[in-house]
Structures are given as structure tokens and as C-alpha cells.
Design an enzyme around this catalytic site. Structure first.
Site, short mmCIF file in Angstrom:
data_model
loop_
_atom_site.label_atom_id
_atom_site.label_comp_id
_atom_site.label_asym_id
_atom_site.label_seq_id
_atom_site.Cartn_x
_atom_site.Cartn_y
_atom_site.Cartn_z
N SER A 135 0.83 -1.21 0.00
CA SER A 135 0.00 0.00 0.00
C SER A 135 0.86 1.26 0.00
O SER A 135 1.97 1.27 0.53
CB SER A 135 -0.88 -0.01 1.26
N TYR A 159 -2.41 5.52 -3.91
CA TYR A 159 -3.36 6.58 -3.60
C TYR A 159 -2.81 7.83 -4.28
O TYR A 159 -1.62 8.13 -4.14
CB TYR A 159 -3.40 6.84 -2.09
N HIS A 299 -13.57 -1.80 0.00
CA HIS A 299 -12.47 -1.50 0.93
C HIS A 299 -12.68 -2.25 2.26
O HIS A 299 -12.39 -1.73 3.33
CB HIS A 299 -12.41 0.02 1.17
C1 FMN Z 1 -6.19 -2.60 8.17
C2 FMN Z 1 -6.51 -2.36 6.74
C3 FMN Z 1 -5.83 -1.39 6.03
C4 FMN Z 1 -6.11 -1.17 4.68
N1 FMN Z 1 -5.39 -0.24 3.98
C5 FMN Z 1 -5.61 -0.11 2.64
C6 FMN Z 1 -4.80 0.76 1.86
O1 FMN Z 1 -3.88 1.39 2.36
N2 FMN Z 1 -5.08 0.87 0.54
C7 FMN Z 1 -6.10 0.17 -0.07
O2 FMN Z 1 -6.31 0.29 -1.28
N3 FMN Z 1 -6.87 -0.66 0.66
C8 FMN Z 1 -6.64 -0.83 1.98
N4 FMN Z 1 -7.41 -1.70 2.70
C9 FMN Z 1 -8.46 -2.48 2.01
C10 FMN Z 1 -7.89 -3.81 1.50
O3 FMN Z 1 -7.00 -3.61 0.46
C11 FMN Z 1 -9.03 -4.70 0.99
O4 FMN Z 1 -9.78 -4.02 0.05
C12 FMN Z 1 -9.95 -5.18 2.13
O5 FMN Z 1 -9.20 -5.45 3.29
C13 FMN Z 1 -10.69 -6.43 1.70
O6 FMN Z 1 -11.57 -6.87 2.69
P1 FMN Z 1 -11.21 -8.00 3.77
O7 FMN Z 1 -10.36 -7.35 4.81
O8 FMN Z 1 -12.52 -8.42 4.28
O9 FMN Z 1 -10.45 -9.09 3.05
C14 FMN Z 1 -7.14 -1.93 4.05
C15 FMN Z 1 -7.82 -2.91 4.77
C16 FMN Z 1 -7.51 -3.13 6.11
C17 FMN Z 1 -8.25 -4.22 6.85
#
Ligand code: FMN
Length: 409
Positions: A135, A159, A299
Site C-alpha cells: 500500500s 493513492y 475496501h
Molecule cells: C487494516 C486495513 C488497512 C487497509 N489499507 C488499505 C490501503 O492502504 N489501501 C487500499 O487500497 N486498501 C486498503 N485496505 C483495504 C484492503 O485492500 C481490501 O480491500 C480489504 O481489506 C478487503 O476486505 P477484507 O479485509 O474483508 O479481506 C485496508 C484494509 C484493512 C483491513
């Protein structure tokens, strides 16, 4: 009448073999049979604020609950007498192979959850032959992720920040380090309302208050790790201080648009994927514009609560963009069966966020290995029980989506 006899002492002893208790990380991880088991271990070992940041979602957390419920509501349709003795889970995705139909999603602040952070994720992904995504808000540099996964596939999640030059600099560095795919996340113009973070007073870097100290006492290893390993270093950002929401608010540009996509497209030599697509017209438009793939995602329910459930949207999107388009999906995956169902309904690939982070918090690199192992055996077993030997054989007829929520019209 049942014939009775005196028990023989040797036979009684046979039953009474006591297994010595096992301690330590490996024993702990071996006992975890599901991702939910890993989550329970993670919760015990991680300070509440860091665990809640990971586990939580926006507002009432309805999106993530509904996404998981939609996966639970799958009905599978196996074929009988169709042996699948050897199951091949290999799949082609975005110009390369993956040993399994899932990869690791991008997550921010990962070293806060457990100090090995992205290094553990990238190393485990490389060892398993699946892609790892770093990320923009990651806590390990692009170059260090490449070192942790030198021969495997690394993807970079972008981002577009207010300071465009910072974003463009990251794009160049990721290209130079040989990352093959860029995920442009489009669902975060502003931060979602993460209530647990506000309630916990979660901040970056973590602040010591009476509450955090009380919570730390039963979790000394997290703090020892945190205090005795290199300081958190962000892949990109220099500003810290405040909640994650504050940080996202300062950094993100709410005015990002299709123009940004065009600019990035010109700068990026590899595949480009849009992450966070949430309706059919946007999916059709993007595929028409020639992007290499989409991730249907809300997300993990962390942005707009009550947003559409990606797994529900999947069949409609695949129908409209065609079976050749690279449609991927995330949000709510907790079991290999969720992955198999997604592939059957037309997803080319899936991403796991929390499932990976629960493993990480439960046991660092070995915990992420365990996550991948659990999901992999669930995928294999489900395919074998369906009578399917390869990913290409999975078809919509293998799955029915039952529903508890029905749209009014
Ligand atoms: C703690 C955490 C931080 C995340 N940070 C980002 C990020 O920096 N950029 C991004 O595109 N998605 C981010 N996401 C979303 C994940 O890429 C993904 O879309 C999401 O976790 C999928 O759902 P799941 O946790 O149920 O597998 C984050 C998710 C979590 C749980």
C-alpha cells in the site's frame, strides 16, 4: 446379551496416553484451523487499538457484516462420480501466474499490527507463489518489499495524494523495483468513519495513556517487538500524528478523477487495475477505456458503510463487461470456499485483507504462512468435493447465491 470381560491394564493405558502440552508460536498456529481461529489468537496478542483498527470497519460496520453473510449464503452444487484426484489451483492473472486464486491485498500501517509487517506478507506470498500488494500507506519501503519477495510478484497500490509529485515518485520507484501491476484505489476520496479508532483514541504513532498501558500489560510481546525493532517507516508519507482518519484526510486528494488515471497510465509501464469499483456502469466504462482489470471492492467495509456487496455485484458486472475482462473481487473473504465461489461466478482473482492480517498478528511470518495454508487447503478441498480439477473448470452453475437481503425493486 453383550459379553463382558475385565479390562486389560495394557489396553486401559493405551487410552490414557497423555499428550504433553505444547507451547510457543508453532503450537499456537497449528491449533488454528480456520481464519476465525487466527483472528481469536490475534485479538489476544495485539493491543486493542491496533486490533480494532484492523478488524473494524466504518460506521455501523454493516458493509463488512453483509459481505461475510453473502459468502455464508453460498450453496454449492457438486457433480457426482467425477473424480478430481489432482486439483490444480494455478491461475493466470494480469500477465503472470499465481499458484492460488488469491493474493494479498494492500493494507496501510501494517507494522503497527505486528512488527514484521509487509516483510512477512511479501515473504509468505513469494514462498506460496502468489502476488503481494504494497500500500501507499504501507510501513515498509518499496525496495525492502522487493528484497523480501525478490523472485515473486509484487504489486503496488497507489493513492493519488494532494502532493502529486509524491505519488508520481512512488509510481516510478515501484516500476524501477520491478513491481508488475499498479492498483489505483478510487474509493477513498476522504476517510471512512472508523468509529472504533475514534473511541480507542487510536493514533499514529501509538500514544501511551492509562488505558493503553492497562491494555498492554497482558500483551507484553507486542510492545517488546514494537519498541525493539526499527521505527515505523512509511513507504511514502512523512507526516504522522493523529488518527488514521486525520492522516488520510491530510494526504488524500478528494478531487481525483479520470484525468489522474490518464496521467498515471502514461507513467506506468505495467498492468493497471482500478480498485474500489462499486457499480456496473463504472465497470463497463473502465473496461471500455482499456484498463487491464478491476477490483470490485468496498475496501473491506472501511469507507462507505452500506455500500454494495462486491460478491453480489460480481455476476452483474461479469455479464456486462464480458467473461474475458479481468474482474477481481475482495471484501469479506474468510474461507477458501468464498474464493472458490467468487471464481465460479466469474472473478479472475481475489484479494485477502484481514485474513492475512489476522495471521500476521497471530504469529508474524509463520502466521501469514498459516493463513495461506488454511485458505489453500479450503480451496483445494472445495474444488475436489465439487468434482473440479482446475480453476478454469469452475462455472456459475457450481454456485447459487441465496439471499437474506432482497432489493425493494
Ligand atoms: C487494516 C486495513 C488497512 C487497509 N489499507 C488499505 C490501503 O492502504 N489501501 C487500499 O487500497 N486498501 C486498503 N485496505 C483495504 C484492503 O485492500 C481490501 O480491500 C480489504 O481489506 C478487503 O476486505 P477484507 O479485509 O474483508 O479481506 C485496508 C484494509 C484493512 C483491513
Amino acid at each position: 446379551m453383550v459379553q463382558r470381560q475385565f479390562p486389560k491394564p495394557a489396553e486401559v493405558l493405551e487410552f490414557m496416553k497423555v499428550k504433553p502440552p505444547q507451547f510457543g508460536r508453532d503450537a499456537r498456529l497449528k491449533k488454528a484451523l480456520t481464519i476465525s481461529d487466527l483472528r481469536a489468537i490475534a485479538k489476544r496478542r495485539t493491543p486493542a487499538a491496533a486490533f480494532d483498527y484492523t478488524d473494524g470497519a466504518a460506521d455501523q460496520e454493516l458493509s463488512i457484516a453483509r459481505a461475510r453473510e453473502a459468502f455464508e449464503d453460498i450453496e454449492f452444487h457438486p457433480d457426482i462420480l467425477r473424480p478430481a484426484e489432482h486439483v490444480d489451483t494455478t491461475t493466470e492473472i494480469l500477465g503472470g501466474t499465481s499458484a492460488l486464486p488469491f493474493g494479498i491485498a494492500p493494507t496501510g500501517f501494517t507494522r503497527l499490527m505486528q512488527t514484521e509487517g509487509e516483510t512477512a506478507g511479501a515473504g509468505a506470498a513469494g514462498a506460496a507463489g502468489i502476488p503481494f500488494t504494497l500500500s501507499t500507506l504501507g510501513t515498509t519501503s518499496i525496495e525492502d518489499v522487493k528484497k523480501a519477495n525478490p523472485n515473486g510478484r509484487n504489486w503496488f497500490q497507489l493513492y493519488v495524494l494532494r502532493d502529486r509529485e509524491v505519488s508520481y515518485g512512488l509510481v516510478k520507484r515501484a516500476a524501477e523495483a520491478g513491481f508488475d501491476t499498479l492498483h489505483f484505489t478510487v474509493d477513498t476520496p476522504i476517510a471512512g468513519n472508523r468509529m472504533r479508532d475514534s473511541r480507542n483514541g487510536f493514533s499514529i504513532p501509538p500514544q501511551l495513556t492509562l488505558g493503553t498501558i492497562a491494555n498492554a500489560i497482558p500483551r507484553p510481546w507486542w510492545w517488546i517487538d514494537f519498541l525493539t525493532t526499527p521505527k515505523l517507516e512509511f513507504a511514502s508519507l512523512t507526516s504522522t500524528g493523529g488518527t488514521v482518519g486525520d492522516l488520510i484526510g491530510q494526504a488524500m486528494d478528494p478531487t481525483i478523477s479520470y484525468e489522474d488515471l490518464a496521467t498515471i497510465r502514461e507513467m506506468w509501464p505495467g498492468k493497471i487495475v482500478i480498485k474500489g469499483v462499486q457499480n456496473v456502469p463504472d465497470a463497463v466504462k473502465l473496461i471500455g477505456m482499456g484498463v487491464d482489470g478491476l477490483v470490485l471492492s468496498n475496501h473491506g467495509g472501511r469507507q462507505l458503510d452500506r455500500a454494495p456487496i462486491p460478491f453480489r455485484l460480481l455476476p452483474q458486472v461479469v455479464k456486462e463487461v464480458g467473461a474475458d475482462a479481468t474482474v477481481m473481487i475482495d471484501t469479506g473473504i474468510m474461507n477458501g470456499q468464498d474464493i472458490v465461489a467468487s471464481i465460479a461466478l466469474g472473478a479472475k482473482f481475489t484479494l485477502i485483507g484481514r485474513a492475512y492480517l489476522y495471521g500476521l498478528m497471530a504469529g508474524g511470518r509463520a502466521g501469514v504462512d498459516r493463513t495461506i495454508q488454511i485458505l489453500s487447503s479450503e480451496v483445494r478441498r472445495t474444488m475436489a468435493l465439487l468434482g473440479v480439477s482446475s480453476i478454469e473448470e469452475l462455472e456459475p452453475r457450481h454456485v447459487t447465491q441465496l439471499t437474506r437481503l432482497v432489493p425493494v425493486r
